[in-house]
Structures are given as structure tokens and as C-alpha cells.
Design an enzyme around this catalytic site. Sequence first.
Site, short mmCIF file in Angstrom:
data_model
loop_
_atom_site.label_atom_id
_atom_site.label_comp_id
_atom_site.label_asym_id
_atom_site.label_seq_id
_atom_site.Cartn_x
_atom_site.Cartn_y
_atom_site.Cartn_z
N GLU A 198 21.99 50.69 41.64
CA GLU A 198 22.41 49.55 42.47
C GLU A 198 21.80 49.62 43.87
O GLU A 198 22.48 49.95 44.85
CB GLU A 198 23.94 49.46 42.47
CG GLU A 198 24.45 49.20 41.06
CD GLU A 198 25.96 49.24 40.92
OE1 GLU A 198 26.66 49.26 41.94
OE2 GLU A 198 26.43 49.28 39.76
N HIS A 400 38.72 44.71 28.99
CA HIS A 400 38.11 45.47 30.09
C HIS A 400 38.60 46.91 30.10
O HIS A 400 39.81 47.14 30.01
CB HIS A 400 38.42 44.81 31.45
CG HIS A 400 37.73 45.46 32.60
ND1 HIS A 400 38.39 45.94 33.70
CD2 HIS A 400 36.42 45.74 32.80
CE1 HIS A 400 37.51 46.47 34.55
NE2 HIS A 400 36.31 46.37 34.02
N HIS A 401 37.68 47.84 30.15
CA HIS A 401 37.99 49.27 30.29
C HIS A 401 37.22 49.83 31.48
O HIS A 401 36.02 50.05 31.37
CB HIS A 401 37.54 50.05 29.05
CG HIS A 401 38.31 49.75 27.81
ND1 HIS A 401 37.79 50.00 26.55
CD2 HIS A 401 39.56 49.25 27.62
CE1 HIS A 401 38.70 49.66 25.64
NE2 HIS A 401 39.78 49.20 26.25
N GLU A 402 37.88 50.06 32.57
CA GLU A 402 37.24 50.76 33.70
C GLU A 402 37.60 52.24 33.56
O GLU A 402 38.77 52.58 33.50
CB GLU A 402 37.74 50.19 35.03
CG GLU A 402 37.26 50.95 36.26
CD GLU A 402 35.74 51.02 36.37
OE1 GLU A 402 35.11 49.96 36.51
OE2 GLU A 402 35.19 52.14 36.29
N HIS A 480 29.13 48.09 32.38
CA HIS A 480 28.81 48.10 33.81
C HIS A 480 28.64 49.55 34.27
O HIS A 480 29.19 50.46 33.66
CB HIS A 480 29.87 47.36 34.62
CG HIS A 480 29.62 45.88 34.61
ND1 HIS A 480 29.49 45.13 35.75
CD2 HIS A 480 29.40 45.04 33.57
CE1 HIS A 480 29.22 43.88 35.43
NE2 HIS A 480 29.17 43.79 34.11
N GLU A 481 27.86 49.73 35.32
CA GLU A 481 27.44 51.08 35.73
C GLU A 481 26.91 51.81 34.49
O GLU A 481 27.37 52.90 34.15
CB GLU A 481 28.58 51.87 36.39
CG GLU A 481 29.08 51.25 37.68
CD GLU A 481 30.00 50.05 37.42
OE1 GLU A 481 29.76 48.99 38.01
OE2 GLU A 481 30.93 50.18 36.61
N GLU A 499 25.11 45.85 33.10
CA GLU A 499 24.77 45.61 34.50
C GLU A 499 23.51 46.44 34.79
O GLU A 499 22.44 46.13 34.28
CB GLU A 499 25.97 46.00 35.37
CG GLU A 499 25.90 45.59 36.80
CD GLU A 499 27.01 46.25 37.60
OE1 GLU A 499 27.35 47.42 37.30
OE2 GLU A 499 27.54 45.63 38.54
N GLU A 505 28.41 40.87 42.55
CA GLU A 505 29.53 41.49 43.29
C GLU A 505 29.11 41.94 44.69
O GLU A 505 29.92 41.92 45.61
CB GLU A 505 30.10 42.65 42.50
CG GLU A 505 29.09 43.76 42.22
CD GLU A 505 29.64 44.91 41.38
OE1 GLU A 505 30.80 44.85 40.96
OE2 GLU A 505 28.89 45.88 41.16
#
Length: 699
Positions: A198, A400-402, A480-481, A499, A505
Site C-alpha cells: 500500500e 467479512h473476516h478481519e 484484503h491485505e 486488494e 480507503e
Amino acid sequence: MFSNLLTHTRHINSPTRNRHNLFTPSLLALSIGSLLSTGATAQTLNLSSPDKQIVLSLSDDTGRPEYQIHFHGKTVIEPSRLGLVFASLGELGQGLRIKSSHPASANKKWQQPWGEQEWVKDQHNQLSVVLTDGKIDLNLEFKAFDDGIGFRYHLAAQNALPANTPLAITDELTEFNIGQSDKATAWWIPSRGWNRYEYLYRTSALSQVDRAHTPFTFKLVDGTHLSIHEAALVNFASMTLDQQRDGKLKADLTPWSDGIRVKTQAGFYTPWRTIQIADKATGLLNSHLILNLNEPNKLGDVSWVKPGKYVGIWWGMHLNENTWGSGPTHGATTSETKRYMDFAAKYQFDGVLVEGWNQGWDGDWFHNGDQFSFTKAYDDFDLPAITAYGAKKGVRLIGHHETAGSVTHYRKQMNDAFALYEKHGVTQVKTGYVADGGQIKRIDENGITRHEWHDGQFMVGEYLHSVTEAAKHHISINTHEPIKDTGLRRTYPNWISREGARGQEYNAWGSPPNSPEHTAMLPFTRMLAGPMDFTPGIFDLAPKGLDAENRVQTTLMKQLALYVVLYSPIQMAADLPRNYQKHLDAFQFIRDVPTDWYQSIALAGEVGDYVVFARQAKDQQDWYLGALTDENARQVKVKLDFLDPNKRYQAQIYRDGAKADWKTNPYDYVIETKEVSAKNSLTLALASSGGTAIRFKAL
Ligand code: NOJ
Ligand code: CA
């Protein structure tokens, strides 16, 4: 029969011979001859692309294997080393000689279940080479396509190395040597940094690069564009590039926490090292090299993998209007989710993403990944009621799983978590691995906490594990990440997006936010790897005012263009529903634009400056065009000869107004229609950080 694609030369090894003269006719004229060598004489093998414009040559002339690449007869990769170093075996590089080789070629088409292109042409010439140091054989496979080269190493099980012998790779010797590197321009982001992928892309002389991620895109002094990357990164560390001296880019495998680069066994293959090569920037965009070097679908029937568009409880948290955790402004409530489902149903979106529904977000979630439950909802979020409500309206909840990087903790709950979602009709889950670089938490076999890189071999395995586990529950994954994309969507089509670059964001809280050139950079860099969940479509471009640092640095029309330019089979309309109400006329484009295509063509563009894409909808009726520019306003003339010559179209044009400018006047836009055919051209007037989006509706 292979004499065209492969020429084989043999000569006495002479240290004074000029290696740049490998392509003199006298050397090329030699016949293929015997492909076996005793190793006493040096050899050069040549492999050309089907159109013969790219020629790779492999030589052991200097006493070790080196390759070089010519494009239109000019050197684009100068002699570059090959080889691997092992803890137990030492170096397999210096002293390796060509022992035998085997040519092959292919010309076929294969079909994608979803994608930017339904039918992909795979035409290449291939050369499999066995190298030996007398004790151990190392295989190298090369493929030459019209759009570039791929090669990989294979260390087969053999007498000296029985199958499954454990091996630790401590270095990869592969080089990519670029001549006149001070005059070549590179577009790159640093590797081994704390922030994964990023970063804003840098533009510099190639000689100024230190360590870079791939895709690593650069332009030679003669205008040839190249991009170095890899394909099919499985059970290996990702390759980054380290410039050791001017122009000498060396493979730099991301290490484990103990310093070993790769832990493997005899019989392994490396990922393909890839070099895309094109006359101009758009040539890189129209290449399918990375996909072609991946294995076909291993999941069988994937009709349950569905491209589509979604909205979600998301931007409010990034703007600080809502919280992921519990409290008075908790975003993920039953009533708020139903409100989003109503909005989605009204405007025909397929899904509603909800973040912050599960317990564990309270407090410093960035550092408390071990607190997350992936099955227990907050009290104000009623999962069964919500999914039942959505089912009635034809809208799915997107899960969603963070993990906040606590991957061992996540792995333990993964099966239950996917089973819960499957039970409630959820078919797509966004995962997250927020954690400062190097801070992925692995609990090893002895219960000791280790910190691993997002792009090391351990995480390469974890990401793929989540995808194959999800497949068992007919769930698609949007990471993501993530680990960078290397085309594995071909093999695992439920890895639907990811991502892996600065997304939207950053405009909410990044310092600095994404620059006007950022999305003119992404297609030529990050997107060469594959689809990106950028989350376009912010309509309130400056919630804190036009002068605030954190605002979206584009015009409204550029937000529309992103849907065509930044390919992803799933696209979010990322803004709050109330912000779409103000511009329902422009919102119509987001409602209309498909996310699954029959074909895609990059029509024009320069890296970091501007880009124009045309894509034909999967049903082959309508075409869509997206054009965007960096901070410089510009006019781009495009021929409409991609349209069906036997049809007429209504062009529904969404363009910047005459006074539009991202800084001062981002909302000035015009929506107009024109009847056009394949014989026409259009001149697109793009404002500073502006864009144009067009639907060509077949009449
Ligand atoms: C980072 C992701 O990119 C973003 O989309 C998400 O909202 C946060 N992590 C929280 O999971
Ligand atoms: Ca992110």
C-alpha cells in the site's frame, strides 16, 4: 519441425567471446543437431515467440547458465544469471552445464468462468532444459509467447535426491539485467516495507530503484515497455527485486522469520518468473501471459462463483461516522443492514457487505486479532433474520473476516466460520489481514509466536488455504491485505478479487490520500497481476470540504470511469446511499456497468498519465468505455472500430463538464447521448484528474 522455434549452437567455451554477439547469423545458422552434450563444450539454446519477435537464449558459455532476451532484434534483458542456493546442497548455479533440452509448442484457447476476457489464447513455444553440475540435475522450463517470457525451475527427485528430501532454499540467483538503466524509467513500490503493497507508485530512473515489489514495470530508452512479475505463486516465497548494482535486478525471495527463504522438498517447482514485453504501454495491458502460465481450474463446477456488484456498511467506518465495534454509532446493526438491503434491492445490487458484525472489534483491534470471533455476532446484529430478509429481496449478505494478522487464531475457527455463512446463504466473504508489515502472527508447532511477512512462504500458504477451505463451502474470497495476485484465479476461480495496493480507503484517512495519478498508475502496475477490489464510486468527494487533505482527488466522472478501467468481477458502489441520491443520473452508469466481460481492449494510455479501456459485456451486446487521466487535463481521440461493424449504438456518455477540475469543481459533468457506429471516432475531453464513462447500447 522445431528448427524455427529453436536453434541450437555449440562452440568452444572461450572467455573472450563477446556474449552480445550471440545472434550473428553464422551462429544461428547451425542446425539443431544432437541435444545431448557431455558438458565439455559450451552451448547456447534459442527459443523464439510464435511471431519470432522475442528471442530468449540460454547459454552456459561462461561456465554457468545465463539467459538473455532480444525483442525485435534488440537486447532487452542482458545476460542474466540463473540458479538456486540450498542450505544442504550449496549453490546450483555456478558450474551448471546444459545437459539436454526438449522443445514443444502449443496453440489453443481456453475459457474463463468469469473474467476480463472469456476466451484466452495460449500460443507459445516451449523449451525444457536439463542442467547438471555432474552430481545434481536442475530443470528449467521456458515458454515464449508473443507478449513475453515465462520460466521456472524444477528440481526433480533423482538418485542423489530421493523424493521428498527436505530442502531449504537460502537464495535465488535469478537476475534481470537491464542495460542503460539510468535512461530507463521505472514505476515501482518498495518491497519489505511495513505497509505491504500500500504505497503510492514512484517514477524514477531504473537505476534509482533499490528493492521493489512485482509487477515491476519499466520502459527502456527505445520505448519498449516491460514488466517483471511471477505466475502461479504456490508453496513458495514471493519474488521481489533487489537492485544490486546499476541495472542488475536480482530475485530477492521474502524470507521466513528464521531467515530461510523457502522450505520445500525434492520434486518442487518454483513459480514462473515472467517478463511481459511490449512496444508500448497498452501492450502490457492487453497481455494474458500471467493467466496462461497458471494451471487450469482445479475446483470443477464453479457455477456458484458469481461476479456482481455490491454496496456495504463500510465507508461510514472509514469516515469515522460509524464504528466497527459496539456502541452508539455501531455500523453493523440489523436495522442498518436491512436499510442497505432495501437500497441494494431497489437499485439491483447483488450484495451487501457488512463489516464489524462479529465480536472482537472493541478496543485496539489492529493489535488484538486474537479477540476476534468469526461465529459470534454482536447483540444488535441478527444474522439469521438479516439473511432471511435479504433472501426475500434477492440480495445476499457478503461476509467479512478481519484477522488483524492473527492467522493461527483464524485458521482454528475457519471451518466453523465458513459453515455458518454457508448455512445462511452467504456466498462471498471479504477477508482482511491488517497488520503492520512483518507483523503477521503465526503460532508455531511449539506454541511460540513468530512474525511473518505478508508475502513470505508461510502466508502464501495461509491465503491459499483460506481460498480452498472456502471453496468447500461454495464461498468466494475477496482478500484484503493479500499476497499479490499471480493469476491463481485461473486455478481457483473462487479467489474472486483482492486488494493489494492503495484502495479508495486511503482517501478517507491516508496521509497523503491517493494522488490524481494513482489510478492512472494502477493499470500498468498492480493490475497486471489481476483484479483489484479498489472500491470505486465515491460521490461525496469531499465530506470535510474541498480544502481538506482527506478528500477524493478526482472528478465525479473519474469515479465512474474506474468501474471500467480497474477490472474486478466484483465491484462495490462504495459511498453511503444518501450520497447517490444527489446524483441519481450519474449513478445510473454504476447500475448499468457489468462486471463480467466477453472481451477487453486497452485502447490508449501511458503509464501514470492516462488510460482508455473498452470492454464488451459477456452477453456480447453492449460495450463500455472508461477513460481517465492524472492531474493533467487532456483530450484523447478514440476510434470506435472495436464496435460490431454491423450494428448501431446509442452512446450514453458521462463526461467532465467544461469547467470540471478535481480541485475546484469536481461535480461539473454532462450526460449526453449520441448515435454512433464502428466508423466513428470520439474525442474525449478529460478534466484535470477527470474521466469519461460510456455505455454503447446496441440498438
Ligand atoms: C482494511 C480493508 O482494506 C478495509 O476495506 C477494511 O474496511 C478494513 N481493513 C477493516 O477490516
Ligand atoms: Ca487495506
